[in-house]
Design an enzyme around this catalytic site. Structure first.
Site, PDB file in Angstrom:
ATOM      1  N   ASP A 104       0.869  -1.175   0.000  1.00 25.87           N
ATOM      2  CA  ASP A 104       0.000   0.000   0.000  1.00 25.87           C
ATOM      3  C   ASP A 104       0.912   1.233   0.000  1.00 25.87           C
ATOM      4  OD1 ASP A 104      -1.925   1.933   0.617  1.00 25.87           O
ATOM      5  OD2 ASP A 104      -3.068   0.602   1.889  1.00 25.87           O
ATOM      6  N   PHE A 153     -11.065  -0.944  -1.181  1.00 26.59           N
ATOM      7  CA  PHE A 153     -10.920  -1.698   0.066  1.00 26.59           C
ATOM      8  C   PHE A 153     -11.156  -3.169  -0.236  1.00 26.59           C
ATOM      9  CE2 PHE A 153     -10.848  -0.853   4.756  1.00 26.59           C
ATOM     10  CZ  PHE A 153     -10.532  -2.173   5.077  1.00 26.59           C
ATOM     11  N   ASP A 160      -8.129  -8.821   5.357  1.00 25.32           N
ATOM     12  CA  ASP A 160      -9.226  -8.656   6.320  1.00 25.32           C
ATOM     13  C   ASP A 160      -9.751  -7.231   6.397  1.00 25.32           C
ATOM     14  OD1 ASP A 160      -6.926  -7.468   7.647  1.00 25.32           O
ATOM     15  OD2 ASP A 160      -8.075  -7.563   9.500  1.00 25.32           O
TER      16      ASP A 160
HETATM   17  C1  PRP Z   1      -1.063  -5.029   5.605  1.00 25.22           C
HETATM   18  C2  PRP Z   1      -0.333  -5.839   4.553  1.00 25.22           C
HETATM   19  C3  PRP Z   1       1.047  -5.271   4.566  1.00 25.22           C
HETATM   20  C4  PRP Z   1       0.819  -3.822   4.930  1.00 25.22           C
HETATM   21  C5  PRP Z   1       0.846  -2.997   3.681  1.00 25.22           C
HETATM   22  O1  PRP Z   1      -0.877  -5.655   6.822  1.00 25.22           O
HETATM   23  O2  PRP Z   1      -0.336  -7.214   4.841  1.00 25.22           O
HETATM   24  O3  PRP Z   1       1.857  -5.894   5.537  1.00 25.22           O
HETATM   25  O4  PRP Z   1      -0.458  -3.745   5.566  1.00 25.22           O
HETATM   26  O5  PRP Z   1       0.719  -1.631   3.966  1.00 25.22           O
HETATM   27  P1  PRP Z   1       1.889  -0.565   3.743  1.00 25.22           P
HETATM   28  O6  PRP Z   1       2.470  -0.817   2.369  1.00 25.22           O
HETATM   29  O7  PRP Z   1       1.157   0.748   3.828  1.00 25.22           O
HETATM   30  O8  PRP Z   1       2.894  -0.737   4.822  1.00 25.22           O
HETATM   31  P2  PRP Z   1      -1.750  -5.365   8.125  1.00 25.22           P
HETATM   32  O9  PRP Z   1      -0.976  -4.448   9.020  1.00 25.22           O
HETATM   33  O10 PRP Z   1      -3.123  -4.960   7.724  1.00 25.22           O
HETATM   34  O11 PRP Z   1      -1.762  -6.771   8.880  1.00 25.22           O
HETATM   35  P3  PRP Z   1      -2.345  -8.196   8.434  1.00 25.22           P
HETATM   36  O12 PRP Z   1      -1.453  -8.702   7.317  1.00 25.22           O
HETATM   37  O13 PRP Z   1      -2.221  -9.033   9.666  1.00 25.22           O
HETATM   38  O14 PRP Z   1      -3.766  -8.004   7.989  1.00 25.22           O
END
Ligand code: PRP
Length: 181
Positions: A104, A153, A160
């Site tokens: 992201d 989203f 999730d």
């Molecule tokens: C999400 C995804 C990445 C991160 C990406 O994890 O799995 O690790 O966010 O976002 P960024 O590029 O802005 O850093 P999340 O923290 O939602 O945890 P999860 O994988 O346990 O759902």
């Protein structure tokens, strides 16, 4: 396939996911011929992608996991990388393949890549299921990306919203009414 009522629509079907994951895994497999990389899954979002991805690899691999968080419980990045579970293995001298569900802002992977190199990794490459390029704030790019997506989203196939929907076998777009209520 019946769609979950909280989904606006299905973005990627099981079939599309399977075909593309296979294609990318075969490309990765080719690149690491005669090596034994450490395949590092980032919990929890990557679990289903990870499980499908590794089963298409024919090279010898070792599996390990980290849990990090960059988000709170909502949809907005909190700005601090928190290591909740670290690797079991020492990465010094190892070729590491990070397996992520989504890039992201890039905050998580930019920080993780730096950390793994600081710990002496020989190489660190990134394979991601989804890439939201328009959201990028940190300088990091995937070495392999299964799908470029718009800023929607998305849930399912590991992803999730408030720990719900990870088990859905497809990637769906969450209805706005679910997270705006
Ligand atoms: C999400 C995804 C990445 C991160 C990406 O994890 O799995 O690790 O966010 O976002 P960024 O590029 O802005 O850093 P999340 O923290 O939602 O945890 P999860 O994988 O346990 O759902």
């Amino acid at each position: 396939m019946s769609m979950h009522p909280d989904c606006e629509r299905i973005m990627l079907t099981e079939e599309q996911l399977k075909n593309r994951v296979r294609q990318v895994a075969l490309e990765v497999d080719k690149e690491y011929e005669n090596k034994k990389p450490l395949v590092l899954g980032i919990l929890k979002g990557s679990i289903i992608f990870y499980a499908d991805f590794i089963r298409f690899l024919s090279m010898p691999v070792e599996l390990d996991f980290m849990a990090v968080s960059s988000y709170g419980s909502g949809a907005v990045s909190s700005g601090k990388l928190n290591i909740k579970k670290d690797l079991d293995r020492n990465v010094a001298g190892r070729d590491v393949i990070i397996v992520e569900d989504i890039i992201d802002s890039g905050f998580t992977l930019a920080n993780l890549k730096t950390l793994l190199y600081e710990r002496g990794a020989l190489s660190v490459k990134i394979v991601t299921l989804l890439n939201k390029a328009e959201r990028r704030e940190y300088d990091v790019a995937p070495d392999w990306n299964c799908f470029d997506i718009e800023n929607e989203f998305v849930i399912g196939y590991g992803l999730d919203y408030n720990e719900q929907y990870r088990h859905l076998p497809y990637i769906g777009i969450l209805k706005r009414s679910v997270y705006e209520k």
